[in-house]
Design a protein around this motif. Structure first.
Motif, PDB file in Angstrom:
ATOM      1  N   GLY A   7       0.823  -1.211   0.000  1.00 15.24           N
ATOM      2  CA  GLY A   7       0.000   0.000   0.000  1.00 15.24           C
ATOM      3  C   GLY A   7       0.854   1.258   0.000  1.00 15.24           C
ATOM      4  O   GLY A   7       0.558   2.233  -0.704  1.00 15.24           O
ATOM      5  N   MET A   8       1.933   1.235   0.794  1.00 15.47           N
ATOM      6  CA  MET A   8       2.839   2.378   0.823  1.00 15.47           C
ATOM      7  C   MET A   8       3.513   2.564  -0.539  1.00 15.47           C
ATOM      8  O   MET A   8       3.659   3.686  -1.016  1.00 15.47           O
ATOM      9  CB  MET A   8       3.896   2.189   1.916  1.00 15.47           C
ATOM     10  N   SER A   9       3.917   1.466  -1.155  1.00 12.73           N
ATOM     11  CA  SER A   9       4.545   1.530  -2.474  1.00 12.73           C
ATOM     12  C   SER A   9       3.577   2.088  -3.513  1.00 12.73           C
ATOM     13  O   SER A   9       3.950   2.928  -4.341  1.00 12.73           O
ATOM     14  CB  SER A   9       5.027   0.138  -2.890  1.00 12.73           C
ATOM     15  N   ASP A  10       2.328   1.645  -3.459  1.00 13.76           N
ATOM     16  CA  ASP A  10       1.314   2.154  -4.385  1.00 13.76           C
ATOM     17  C   ASP A  10       1.076   3.647  -4.168  1.00 13.76           C
ATOM     18  O   ASP A  10       0.967   4.418  -5.132  1.00 13.76           O
ATOM     19  CB  ASP A  10      -0.008   1.397  -4.214  1.00 13.76           C
ATOM     20  N   ALA A  11       1.013   4.064  -2.903  1.00 16.88           N
ATOM     21  CA  ALA A  11       0.802   5.483  -2.588  1.00 16.88           C
ATOM     22  C   ALA A  11       1.982   6.315  -3.069  1.00 16.88           C
ATOM     23  O   ALA A  11       1.804   7.406  -3.629  1.00 16.88           O
ATOM     24  CB  ALA A  11       0.592   5.661  -1.085  1.00 16.88           C
ATOM     25  N   VAL A  60       1.798   6.949  -6.775  1.00 15.37           N
ATOM     26  CA  VAL A  60       0.818   7.993  -7.108  1.00 15.37           C
ATOM     27  C   VAL A  60       1.401   9.369  -6.813  1.00 15.37           C
ATOM     28  O   VAL A  60       1.275  10.300  -7.620  1.00 15.37           O
ATOM     29  CB  VAL A  60      -0.499   7.774  -6.330  1.00 15.37           C
ATOM     30  N   ILE A  61       2.066   9.514  -5.665  1.00 10.14           N
ATOM     31  CA  ILE A  61       2.650  10.808  -5.296  1.00 10.14           C
ATOM     32  C   ILE A  61       3.739  11.199  -6.293  1.00 10.14           C
ATOM     33  O   ILE A  61       3.819  12.361  -6.712  1.00 10.14           O
ATOM     34  CB  ILE A  61       3.198  10.758  -3.854  1.00 10.14           C
ATOM     35  N   GLU A  62       4.584  10.242  -6.676  1.00  6.53           N
ATOM     36  CA  GLU A  62       5.635  10.536  -7.647  1.00  6.53           C
ATOM     37  C   GLU A  62       5.039  10.986  -8.976  1.00  6.53           C
ATOM     38  O   GLU A  62       5.547  11.920  -9.611  1.00  6.53           O
ATOM     39  CB  GLU A  62       6.532   9.319  -7.851  1.00  6.53           C
TER      40      GLU A  62
END
Length: 81
Positions: A54-58, A61-63
């Motif tokens: 989940g952190m990697s997915d978030a 998106v932020i990048e």
């Protein structure tokens, strides 16, 4: 990472889903206590994998959003001699 915790209502919903799954797919009936115990095991032993994904997915998106902002700001630059 801190322990993964859920509200009582969330725990009850998840244990119900776990019980339903085990009954439907594996023909296993377990009580509320055993289902909650199994859920705690999943959270403790496997939760980190889901959390990290989940952190990697978030982060992805932020990048992507930051790249869009960078492009927009670069477009606004004024030409200079």
């Amino acid at each position: 990472m801190s322990d993964i915790t859920f509200s009582r209502e969330q725990t009850q919903r998840m244990t119900g889903k776990l019980q339903d799954y085990l009954r439907r797919e594996l023909d296993i009936d377990i009580g509320d206590f055993d289902a909650e115990f199994l859920l705690d095991f999943f959270a403790k032993e496997l939760g980190g994998y889901y959390y990290n994904q989940g952190m990697s997915d978030a982060l992805a998106v932020i990048e992507e959003k930051m790249e869009s902002v960078t492009d927009a700001l670069t477009w606004l630059q004024k030409p200079v001699d």
